[in-house]
Design an enzyme around this catalytic site. Structure first.
Site, PDB file in Angstrom:
ATOM      1  N   LYS A 569      50.838  34.763  34.720  1.00 34.76           N
ATOM      2  CA  LYS A 569      49.739  35.679  35.603  1.00 34.76           C
ATOM      3  C   LYS A 569      49.059  34.887  36.590  1.00 34.76           C
ATOM      4  O   LYS A 569      49.195  33.701  36.727  1.00 34.76           O
ATOM      5  CB  LYS A 569      48.235  35.801  34.363  1.00 34.76           C
ATOM      6  CG  LYS A 569      48.872  36.762  33.580  1.00 34.76           C
ATOM      7  CD  LYS A 569      48.297  37.358  32.653  1.00 34.76           C
ATOM      8  CE  LYS A 569      48.952  38.066  31.461  1.00 34.76           C
ATOM      9  NZ  LYS A 569      47.635  37.839  30.125  1.00 34.76           N
ATOM     10  N   ASP A 680      62.157  35.923  50.054  1.00 37.42           N
ATOM     11  CA  ASP A 680      61.550  37.601  49.001  1.00 37.42           C
ATOM     12  C   ASP A 680      59.991  37.664  50.186  1.00 37.42           C
ATOM     13  O   ASP A 680      59.786  37.306  49.502  1.00 37.42           O
ATOM     14  CB  ASP A 680      61.339  36.636  47.728  1.00 37.42           C
ATOM     15  CG  ASP A 680      60.299  37.982  46.779  1.00 37.42           C
ATOM     16  OD1 ASP A 680      60.976  39.035  47.076  1.00 37.42           O
ATOM     17  OD2 ASP A 680      59.800  37.199  45.971  1.00 37.42           O
TER      18      ASP A 680
END
Length: 886
Positions: A569, A680
């Site tokens: 998170k 990525d």
């Protein structure tokens, strides 16, 4: 049907499953992640049988065989289980040799059956008399140690059972190294035997000279018929897979939301059900629960204890109590598999909290396709506490983009249920034989670090180590030099997450180890992950105390969450009396956490550039892994393109953002000391500060040179669906051109304002890269651009931009431009947009201008690189919103 298990030993292995007692004890293999390579592969695990009894009352057979291969007489293992010699079941023992392992790995659960083996130099068969039309578990055990001075790497062979190929050119030694295991178990369920005889044939491989075959143990156990119904084929409403007439390999067996269930607690069937947490994707892992004492779980005529034990149905994982949060994420599990096979996904459900239909209704997705809409467990079962299960099938090809299966649940908003939630109690995945009666997958490839460890160990051995010959070629040997030990420790630290999680390596998504306990090593009260940070990286970053982090996030209050990603998170917090920051906290069950934590700090502590995120600091106390960045006011690029209520960006803004991102990537490829490949690149990893300056983020998957152009990263390619370079995927060789391909997808994403993958579109339009290239080549690209841009782009600018994106998506890396060329073309596109009447300069002048531009860019980047201590206050965290697959 039969199940075949294989075990493969290796010194770096550790906490393995307990062997069980009872002949019927089932097995389940588990994959582990090799710490070095974010990717490791399938492993299977043991189960034990104690007596020659029927597995279940549902089976009419009364036979079973538990054989210790190469044993001279009856033997008893550490669990008190009796093993008998295999000699009388051999078709011929003349072409075999009985041997004893020279080394006993400490992780072996017992010397029986592992220390004895039978070696074959030519084809040999075992023959077992079994009851006709009875499903069987066939379990094979392998310990690839040194036998009679034979080279373990030469132990390559085939295993065929009644015409079904279970193993093909199988190397126990290679598999053991890749999986960092001492032994391996695999379980296969074969179609019922018609003749009453089961023949298991073992053949040394013909692919290399000097190959031999070996086996340590064999079990043949009758099993109930648990595959009576066809499985619906996902994506085809009118097709199904006949599981009952197929042979299967057990890939995964999980007790979702609960602890591991040992075989002796599996209603006599001896299956092992593992904790599901290592397979959860992202930080949003939902909540777990257990049925209360006032709820009675009871079987029906369709679901008996043969399907799953009561312990599976008495625990569950749900999404959580907040309906708003639940509507914005999927509860997702990811599993590594072999490509070009059909897989049956069995989901187990039992609603023990709610009592009425339409209280909890959800959709089920398998590999991003809808397997079931409007699933209502109460509606299926009829009442609370009544188990049900559903089977879905999916075919995974080499064209699908990855060797993984994704299972996801999401509330069915359209049904307006009382609770926006989903539930799952258990999960199994089985591989189905192909049309060639084959179940064999490829050998996994040892990770880069294990190969380096082995090379270092051999080098040390050749310099006079007394232990070199003992350890042999096994990475991380127990008595090797300090370097080998350090690498072994590095491997083990990645195992010590919840449930014994391991990092990926090879071509399987790893399962976790035998141990069901968590072992955390700490140094000075800090997580062991921190001990792997270089002193330079730690010195360049501020080390926050956990108290500072908790204070700045109000003890990680959920109201402070501004995003979730594969790492965990992300919270909006404050430090130093009011400075806003983004705080990324690792999810304790994240399988990528340690690696990403290390890589992000190692990379960003040494890099400074206006278009790269700047890391402020980190925290590593009490097992926490936390990264702190400056708060990014405008979030990710993606949230300004689609799926949000934010006003659309102008074309000029989009161009400038693309140019900024290209500058950051160009610096990574050419401006740093070594070439750095991001690996990525996607729109969620391009972040925007308050001035709309683009910054490349998320370096958790990045790789650095200097020899990357020749080196293989891994057989399990890392990246995000929709952005993966197809050449990198095929060849498993990473270069900076892989970033260029991903950036080409980003360019079309910016132009068309749609996701890189959209499974809701017709098949030919699912992939943005494929569809945009198709339209570009047909001259219809203008039909798919963002409607907000229609008529607002200079035609020459659009032409140049589209050509640049098209070249980035070239099939072969050699045909793609460098990131410097991409940057030049984007800046030229911006000039065409700002000066629509300007005549395009001649090509040679353009090249001169490009040369001048490149020189200036180099000076700028060199100056930026010197600003190591000047933290950029406009940097931010990675993966704020809806991250794609890793």
């Amino acid at each position: 049907m039969f199940f075949c298990l294989l075990y493969i030993p290796l010194p770096v292995s550790s906490h393995f499953l307990l062997f069980l007692s009872n002949i019927s004890k089932g097995f389940f293999f588990r994959e582990m992640k090799s710490a070095c390579q974010i990717i490791v592969f399938v492993l299977f695990f043991p189960f034990t049988m104690n007596s020659i009894l029927v597995l279940s009352g549902s089976s009419e057979s009364n036979f079973s065989y538990i054989l210790s291969c190469g044993a001279s007489g009856d033997e008893t293992d550490a669990d008190g289980r009796k093993w008998t010699p295999d000699t009388k079941f051999l078709a011929s023992s003349d072409n075999s040799e009985i041997v004893t392992a020279l080394y006993q790995d400490p992780s072996l659960p017992s010397t029986v059956p592992y220390m004895n083996a039978r070696i074959f130099t030519s084809t040999t068969s075992y023959k077992f008399s079994v009851s006709p039309k009875t499903r069987l578990w066939l379990r094979l055990y392998f310990y690839p140690s040194t036998y009679n001075n034979l080279d373990p790497s030469k132990g390559c062979f085939y295993v065929v059972a009644n015409g079904f190929t279970l193993l093909k050119n199988f190397s126990a030694s290679i598999t053991a190294k890749a999986l960092t295991q001492a032994y391996i178990a695999r379980e296969f369920s074969l179609t019922p035997v018609e003749s009453g005889d089961l023949n298991v044939t073992i053949t040394p491989s013909t692919e290399q000279s000097g190959s031999y075959a070996f086996i340590n143990g064999i079990e043949v156990i009758p099993m109930p018929d648990i595959f009576q119904q066809p499985a619906a084929l996902v994506g085809y409403s009118d097709q199904s897979v006949d599981v009952q007439s197929s042979s299967l390999q057990t890939m995964y067996r999980l007790n979702v939301g609960g602890q591991s269930i040992a075989p002796n607690n599996d209603s006599g069937l001896a299956r092992t059900w593992y904790d599901d947490s290592p397979y959860l994707f992202g930080a949003a892992i939902g909540v777990t629960s257990e049925a209360g004492k006032n709820v009675r779980i009871q079987y029906s005529k369709d679901v008996t204890e043969d399907i799953a034990p009561l312990n599976v149905y008495s625990t569950a994982r749900t999404m959580g109590p907040d309906p708003k949060v639940n509507q914005n994420y999927n509860l997702t599990w990811v599993f590594q598999i072999d490509i070009n096979f059909t897989y049956v996904v069995r989901l187990h459900f039992c609603e023990y909290q709610l009592t009425k239909i339409n209280q909890r209704v959800f959709d089920i997705f398998v590999n991003n396709q809808t397997a079931q809409s409007g699933a209502d467990v109460i509606g299926w079962a009829g009442s609370r506490g009544m188990p049900v299960y559903k089977d879905y099938a999916a075919y995974v090809t080499d064209q699908s983009g990855d060797d993984e299966i994704w299972v996801a649940l999401h509330p069915t908003v359209s049904m307006k249920p009382e609770y926006y939630d989903a539930i799952l109690n258990g999960l199994e995945i089985f591989k189905v034989n192909d049309t060639n009666a084959n179940l064999a997958g490829p050998n996994p490839v040892p990770s880069e670090m294990l190969v380096e460890a082995e090379a270092a160990e051999k080098k040390f051995s050749s310099s006079g180590s007394k232990f070199g010959s003992l350890v042999g070629g096994v990475a991380g040997g127990l008595a090797g030099c300090a370097l080998a030990v350090a690498i072994a420790i590095f491997v083990h630290t990645k195992k010590n997450n919840v449930g014994g999680i391991h990092a990926k390596s090879g071509n399987w998504l790893p399962l976790y180890s035998h141990s069901n306990t968590t072992s955390k090593s700490t140094i000075s009260g800090k997580s062991n992950a921190s001990s792997h940070l270089s002193s330079l990286a730690a010195g360049l970053c501020r080390h926050f105390s956990l108290w500072e982090i908790k204070h700045g996030t109000k003890n990680f209050n959920e109201s402070k969450v501004i995003g979730v990603g594969g790492f965990g998170k992300v919270y909006k917090g404050t430090i130093d009396g009011g400075t806003e920051v983004a705080i990324k906290r690792s999810n304790p069950s994240s399988e990528q956490g340690v690696h990403e934590f290390q890589t992000e700090i190692e990379m960003l502590s040494k890099l400074r550039h206006r278009h790269l995120v700047s890391l402020i600091g980190f925290c590593e106390e009490d097992g926490e892994m936390i990264l702190v960045y400056d708060y990014m006011a405008n979030g990710t690029l993606r949230e300004h393109l689609y799926k949000s209520n934010k006003p659309p960006l102008s074309w000029k803004q989009r161009l400038e953002i693309c140019i900024g991102a290209a500058r950051g990537l160009h610096y990574l490829h050419t401006g740093a000391r070594y070439t750095i490949i991001h690996r990525d690149v996607k729109t969620t990893n391009i972040l925007l500060d308050e001035n709309w300056v683009a910054k490349v983020s998320d370096f958790g998957l990045s790789k650095t040179g200097p020899n990357l152009n020749e080196g293989h990263v891994s057989t399990m390619v890392k990246g995000s669906f929709g952005y993966l370079d197809p050449e990198y995927f095929r060849r498993q060789q990473l270069t900076e051109k892989s970033d260029v391909y991903s950036f080409g997808v980003v360019l079309f994403e910016v132009l068309c304002a749609r996701p890189a993958l959209n499974a809701n579109l017709p098949k030919e339009r699912v992939s943005l890269a494929d569809w945009a290239l198709h339209c570009q080549r047909k001259g219809t690209l203008h039909e798919i651009i963002d409607p907000h841009l229609t008529g607002k782009i200079n035609p020459e600018c659009l032409k140049k931009f589209a050509e640049t994106a098209e070249k980035c998506l070239s099939e072969h890396g050699i045909d793609r431009p460098s990131m410097g060329d991409v940057l030049w073309n984007l800046e030229f596109s911006l000039q065409l947009e700002e000066n629509p009447g300007r005549v395009v300069v001649a090509e040679n002048k353009a090249n001169d201008a490009y040369a001048t531009h490149t020189a200036l860019l180099g000076i700028e980047e060199e100056m930026a690189n010197k600003e190591v201590d000047d933290l950029n206050k406009n940097a931010v965290f990675s993966e704020l919103v809806n991250p794609e697959a890793r």
